[in-house]
Design a protein around this motif. Structure first.
Motif: not given
Length: 155
Positions: A129-155
């Motif tokens: 179960e901990a392995s599944l949770q680590r996989t999903l946590a890593g997946f979520a980090r990777e997905r959030r990184g994609d969104l930051e890359w796709e739409a950087p905040e304007s300054r």
């Protein structure tokens, strides 16, 4: 058969989450223990077989075969490694501006002793179960990184 599951909410559309989930080039960034692909059949993720290797001390060689797939809904795999065999499912459930990703593994241990049930209940199930949770946590980090890359905040 033992069963473990974990879920996480990730931003964006199910199609975006699914695209990342099935991208073999990105797996090392978020799948717990994943080292490299040994072979991947044409037709993945809808059909075929994946063979991958873990880092030393991990699961060893892992065999996965697609048994069901529905775009934007999920995938079911027959899985086997050195210690267990079973069925793994990933499901994508859209919910407004995010998608809930659920990862489930039903498994049986290959090595059976009179103490297998209790050892599984007290130790192995928690580790899986901990392995599944680590996989999903890593997946979520990777997905959030994609969104930051796709739409950087304007300054």
């Amino acid at each position: 058969m033992s069963r473990v599951a974990a879920s996480i909410d990730v931003p964006g559309l199910a199609s975006e989450a699914e695209s990342l989930w099935y991208d073999p080039i990105r797996w090392a960034a978020w799948i717990d223990g994943f080292k490299s692909v040994a072979s991947l059949a044409d037709g993945w993720p809808a059909e075929g077989r994946l063979v991958w290797d873990s880092h030393p001390g991990g699961r060893g060689r892992v065999l996965e075969r697609v048994t069901a797939y529905e775009a934007r809904v999920g995938q079911t795999l027959s899985v086997e490694d050195e210690r267990l065999r079973g069925t793994q499912r990933v499901a994508f459930a859209p919910a407004g501006d995010h998608v809930t990703v659920t990862l489930e593994l039903q498994y049986e241990l290959k090595e059976r002793t009179p103490a297998t049930r209790i050892v599984d209940l007290l130790f192995i199930r928690r580790q899986v179960e901990a392995s599944l949770q680590r996989t999903l946590a890593g997946f979520a980090r990777e997905r959030r990184g994609d969104l930051e890359w796709e739409a950087p905040e304007s300054r």
